[in-house]
Design a protein around this motif. Structure first.
Motif, PDB file in Angstrom:
ATOM      1  N   LYS A   1       0.833  -1.203   0.000  1.00 22.63           N
ATOM      2  CA  LYS A   1       0.000   0.000   0.000  1.00 22.63           C
ATOM      3  C   LYS A   1       0.870   1.256   0.000  1.00 22.63           C
ATOM      4  O   LYS A   1       0.540   2.249  -0.646  1.00 22.63           O
ATOM      5  N   MET A   2       1.988   1.212   0.735  1.00 21.56           N
ATOM      6  CA  MET A   2       2.910   2.341   0.747  1.00 21.56           C
ATOM      7  C   MET A   2       3.413   2.620  -0.669  1.00 21.56           C
ATOM      8  O   MET A   2       3.421   3.772  -1.132  1.00 21.56           O
ATOM      9  N   ASP A   3       3.829   1.561  -1.373  1.00 23.39           N
ATOM     10  CA  ASP A   3       4.297   1.734  -2.749  1.00 23.39           C
ATOM     11  C   ASP A   3       3.186   2.278  -3.638  1.00 23.39           C
ATOM     12  O   ASP A   3       3.420   3.130  -4.500  1.00 23.39           O
ATOM     13  N   GLN A   4       1.960   1.798  -3.431  1.00 23.88           N
ATOM     14  CA  GLN A   4       0.842   2.232  -4.245  1.00 23.88           C
ATOM     15  C   GLN A   4       0.579   3.730  -4.071  1.00 23.88           C
ATOM     16  O   GLN A   4       0.413   4.463  -5.060  1.00 23.88           O
ATOM     17  N   TYR A   5       0.564   4.194  -2.827  1.00 21.68           N
ATOM     18  CA  TYR A   5       0.322   5.622  -2.586  1.00 21.68           C
ATOM     19  C   TYR A   5       1.469   6.474  -3.128  1.00 21.68           C
ATOM     20  O   TYR A   5       1.244   7.565  -3.679  1.00 21.68           O
ATOM     21  N   ASN A   6       2.692   5.991  -2.977  1.00 21.34           N
ATOM     22  CA  ASN A   6       3.829   6.744  -3.516  1.00 21.34           C
ATOM     23  C   ASN A   6       3.770   6.839  -5.033  1.00 21.34           C
ATOM     24  O   ASN A   6       4.093   7.873  -5.621  1.00 21.34           O
ATOM     25  N   LYS A   7       3.358   5.776  -5.687  1.00 14.48           N
ATOM     26  CA  LYS A   7       3.242   5.798  -7.140  1.00 14.48           C
ATOM     27  C   LYS A   7       2.144   6.763  -7.575  1.00 14.48           C
ATOM     28  O   LYS A   7       2.286   7.467  -8.580  1.00 14.48           O
ATOM     29  N   GLN A   8       1.051   6.786  -6.827  1.00 14.28           N
ATOM     30  CA  GLN A   8      -0.023   7.726  -7.136  1.00 14.28           C
ATOM     31  C   GLN A   8       0.457   9.166  -6.979  1.00 14.28           C
ATOM     32  O   GLN A   8       0.147  10.031  -7.803  1.00 14.28           O
ATOM     33  N   ALA A   9       1.223   9.417  -5.915  1.00 12.59           N
ATOM     34  CA  ALA A   9       1.751  10.772  -5.695  1.00 12.59           C
ATOM     35  C   ALA A   9       2.730  11.150  -6.793  1.00 12.59           C
ATOM     36  O   ALA A   9       2.717  12.280  -7.296  1.00 12.59           O
ATOM     37  N   SER A  10       3.583  10.208  -7.174  1.00  9.45           N
ATOM     38  CA  SER A  10       4.557  10.465  -8.232  1.00  9.45           C
ATOM     39  C   SER A  10       3.871  10.786  -9.546  1.00  9.45           C
ATOM     40  O   SER A  10       4.235  11.743 -10.243  1.00  9.45           O
ATOM     41  N   ASP A  11       2.871  10.009  -9.893  1.00  9.68           N
ATOM     42  CA  ASP A  11       2.140  10.235 -11.138  1.00  9.68           C
ATOM     43  C   ASP A  11       1.387  11.559 -11.092  1.00  9.68           C
ATOM     44  O   ASP A  11       1.349  12.311 -12.073  1.00  9.68           O
ATOM     45  N   TYR A  12       0.804  11.874  -9.936  1.00  2.40           N
ATOM     46  CA  TYR A  12       0.029  13.103  -9.789  1.00  2.40           C
ATOM     47  C   TYR A  12       0.917  14.337  -9.953  1.00  2.40           C
ATOM     48  O   TYR A  12       0.587  15.262 -10.713  1.00  2.40           O
ATOM     49  N   ILE A  13       2.051  14.350  -9.276  1.00  5.40           N
ATOM     50  CA  ILE A  13       2.928  15.520  -9.348  1.00  5.40           C
ATOM     51  C   ILE A  13       3.556  15.642 -10.733  1.00  5.40           C
ATOM     52  O   ILE A  13       3.794  16.749 -11.229  1.00  5.40           O
ATOM     53  N   PHE A  14       3.787  14.502 -11.381  1.00  6.43           N
ATOM     54  CA  PHE A  14       4.337  14.553 -12.735  1.00  6.43           C
ATOM     55  C   PHE A  14       3.335  15.200 -13.687  1.00  6.43           C
ATOM     56  O   PHE A  14       3.699  16.042 -14.517  1.00  6.43           O
ATOM     57  N   ARG A  15       2.073  14.814 -13.577  1.00  4.50           N
ATOM     58  CA  ARG A  15       1.046  15.402 -14.440  1.00  4.50           C
ATOM     59  C   ARG A  15       0.929  16.902 -14.198  1.00  4.50           C
ATOM     60  O   ARG A  15       0.787  17.684 -15.136  1.00  4.50           O
ATOM     61  N   GLN A  16       0.995  17.306 -12.926  1.00  2.00           N
ATOM     62  CA  GLN A  16       0.853  18.720 -12.591  1.00  2.00           C
ATOM     63  C   GLN A  16       2.018  19.544 -13.159  1.00  2.00           C
ATOM     64  O   GLN A  16       1.813  20.613 -13.741  1.00  2.00           O
ATOM     65  N   ASN A  17       3.225  19.062 -12.984  1.00  2.92           N
ATOM     66  CA  ASN A  17       4.403  19.834 -13.381  1.00  2.92           C
ATOM     67  C   ASN A  17       4.729  19.739 -14.867  1.00  2.92           C
ATOM     68  O   ASN A  17       5.482  20.562 -15.389  1.00  2.92           O
ATOM     69  N   ASN A  18       4.195  18.728 -15.546  1.00  3.75           N
ATOM     70  CA  ASN A  18       4.502  18.552 -16.968  1.00  3.75           C
ATOM     71  C   ASN A  18       3.264  18.677 -17.848  1.00  3.75           C
ATOM     72  O   ASN A  18       3.230  18.159 -18.966  1.00  3.75           O
ATOM     73  N   ALA A  19       2.263  19.375 -17.354  1.00  4.92           N
ATOM     74  CA  ALA A  19       1.027  19.544 -18.105  1.00  4.92           C
ATOM     75  C   ALA A  19       1.260  20.432 -19.329  1.00  4.92           C
ATOM     76  O   ALA A  19       2.258  21.152 -19.432  1.00  4.92           O
ATOM     77  N   LEU A  20       0.309  20.359 -20.234  1.00  6.25           N
ATOM     78  CA  LEU A  20       0.378  21.126 -21.473  1.00  6.25           C
ATOM     79  C   LEU A  20       0.582  22.616 -21.188  1.00  6.25           C
ATOM     80  O   LEU A  20      -0.142  23.211 -20.405  1.00  6.25           O
ATOM     81  N   GLY A  21       1.611  23.199 -21.793  1.00  7.82           N
ATOM     82  CA  GLY A  21       1.881  24.623 -21.632  1.00  7.82           C
ATOM     83  C   GLY A  21       2.829  24.972 -20.511  1.00  7.82           C
ATOM     84  O   GLY A  21       3.278  26.116 -20.412  1.00  7.82           O
ATOM     85  N   ARG A  22       3.154  24.001 -19.648  1.00 10.53           N
ATOM     86  CA  ARG A  22       4.030  24.302 -18.514  1.00 10.53           C
ATOM     87  C   ARG A  22       5.494  24.029 -18.825  1.00 10.53           C
ATOM     88  O   ARG A  22       6.377  24.646 -18.244  1.00 10.53           O
ATOM     89  N   VAL A  23       5.756  23.069 -19.692  1.00  5.13           N
ATOM     90  CA  VAL A  23       7.123  22.799 -20.106  1.00  5.13           C
ATOM     91  C   VAL A  23       7.149  22.615 -21.614  1.00  5.13           C
ATOM     92  O   VAL A  23       6.147  22.239 -22.222  1.00  5.13           O
ATOM     93  N   ALA A  24       8.306  22.874 -22.211  1.00  2.02           N
ATOM     94  CA  ALA A  24       8.467  22.654 -23.649  1.00  2.02           C
ATOM     95  C   ALA A  24       8.539  21.170 -23.941  1.00  2.02           C
ATOM     96  O   ALA A  24       8.712  20.343 -23.036  1.00  2.02           O
ATOM     97  N   ASP A  25       8.427  20.816 -25.214  1.00  2.00           N
ATOM     98  CA  ASP A  25       8.395  19.404 -25.566  1.00  2.00           C
ATOM     99  C   ASP A  25       9.763  18.740 -25.431  1.00  2.00           C
ATOM    100  O   ASP A  25       9.873  17.515 -25.538  1.00  2.00           O
ATOM    101  N   ASP A  26      10.798  19.530 -25.196  1.00  2.00           N
ATOM    102  CA  ASP A  26      12.129  18.944 -24.999  1.00  2.00           C
ATOM    103  C   ASP A  26      12.558  19.056 -23.533  1.00  2.00           C
ATOM    104  O   ASP A  26      13.749  19.022 -23.218  1.00  2.00           O
ATOM    105  N   THR A  27      11.577  19.168 -22.629  1.00  2.00           N
ATOM    106  CA  THR A  27      11.857  19.401 -21.213  1.00  2.00           C
ATOM    107  C   THR A  27      11.030  18.471 -20.347  1.00  2.00           C
ATOM    108  O   THR A  27       9.883  18.165 -20.662  1.00  2.00           O
ATOM    109  N   ILE A  28      11.630  18.040 -19.243  1.00  3.69           N
ATOM    110  CA  ILE A  28      10.908  17.240 -18.259  1.00  3.69           C
ATOM    111  C   ILE A  28      11.192  17.814 -16.878  1.00  3.69           C
ATOM    112  O   ILE A  28      12.324  18.204 -16.574  1.00  3.69           O
ATOM    113  N   ASP A  29      10.152  17.905 -16.064  1.00  2.00           N
ATOM    114  CA  ASP A  29      10.260  18.485 -14.724  1.00  2.00           C
ATOM    115  C   ASP A  29      10.129  17.369 -13.689  1.00  2.00           C
ATOM    116  O   ASP A  29       9.118  16.671 -13.637  1.00  2.00           O
ATOM    117  N   LEU A  30      11.148  17.214 -12.845  1.00  2.00           N
ATOM    118  CA  LEU A  30      11.163  16.146 -11.848  1.00  2.00           C
ATOM    119  C   LEU A  30      10.887  16.653 -10.436  1.00  2.00           C
ATOM    120  O   LEU A  30      11.130  15.926  -9.470  1.00  2.00           O
TER     121      LEU A  30
END
Length: 262
Positions: free
Chosen positions: A74-103
């Protein structure tokens, strides 16, 4: 990823690299907090299992060990959900260029997995370079950058040249194996195609992210990793479990504090 891979610490880093809503921050914190709670329950079960094993109660030790594995999953599951959620937020359309990734907001191990997948995907699609936002460490304990050393390690293992950009919180990676010579500042624009993905499907977001599941490969990481790790844990035989009971206290001490968020 093994259940013990994520050791939870107090969140000393800023997870968002942009102005975010309080609801978004609350959701991210909620998921990480749930993971921390499961980590505490896991450790408690494993400690009790070790004590039961030491006192000769093998049946209780086995039951507590299984409960600990469930909390670890369950710990791994919640961490994966948090990781996916923050990735979507920081790399959403218009927030980064197509040659950029935000970690931002990723644990070191999470950032490593995402970066490796992103590099493979970028190379397969003809991208010549990648900008990686790693953070300056301003919000980390002792202001030490956590993600950047791991990004450097990944590049070294893959034989890729890299350089720190003028903004110390960004790195430039040459995906073609040559020197890390950055193009002129005006050679690429956010959302542009210079050196980035060509002939992308219209539904694909910038930074290689696809709405609803991350860039190809990340969705499998986020959704499939939990099930696979759980099956591997359940496949351990009794002899390995007995050995783990003996070694667990020392292992847990070594693991405590190994993972930090960017």
């Amino acid at each position: 990823m093994a259940a013990n891979s994520y050791q939870m610490q107090s969140m000393g880093a800023k997870p968002f690299n942009h102005s975010s809503s309080s609801d978004a921050e609350a959701e991210y914190d909620r998921l990480r907090d749930l993971a921390r709670q499961e980590a505490g329950k896991r450790s408690s079960c494993f400690d009790k299992a070790h004590n039961a094993y030491s006192s000769g109660d093998g049946a209780a030790a086995h039951q507590l060990s299984e409960e600990g594995k469930q909390h670890a999953a369950k710990m791994d599951q919640y961490n994966k959900q948090a990781s996916d959620y923050i990735f979507r937020q920081n790399n959403a359309l218009g927030r980064v260029a197509d040659d950029t990734i935000d970690l931002h907001g990723q644990f070191v191990e999470e950032g490593e997995e995402i970066l490796e997948q992103r590099i493979r995907y970028a190379q397969q699609n003809g991208q010549t370079h990648l900008h990686v936002i790693v953070g300056k460490g301003n919000h980390s304990v002792n202001h030490i950058q956590k993600i950047k050393p791991k990004v450097e390690q990944v590049c070294q293992e893959l034989g890729l040249q890299y350089a720190t950009e003028e903004n110390a919180g960004r790195m430039y990676i040459n995906l073609q194996g040559g020197p890390a010579t950055m193009p002129p500042q005006n050679a690429y624009q956010p959302g542009g195609q210079h050196g980035g993905f060509h002939n992308q499907p219209q539904g694909q977001q910038q930074g290689g992210y696809q709405q609803g599941g991350g860039y190809p490969g990340q969705q499998q990481q986020q959704q499939g990793g939990y099930q696979q790790g759980n099956q591997q844990n359940n496949g351990q035989n009794d002899e390995l479990e007995k050995l783990a009971m003996k070694l667990l206290p020392r292992i847990m001490k070594k693991l405590d504090g190994c993972c930090t968020v960017m």
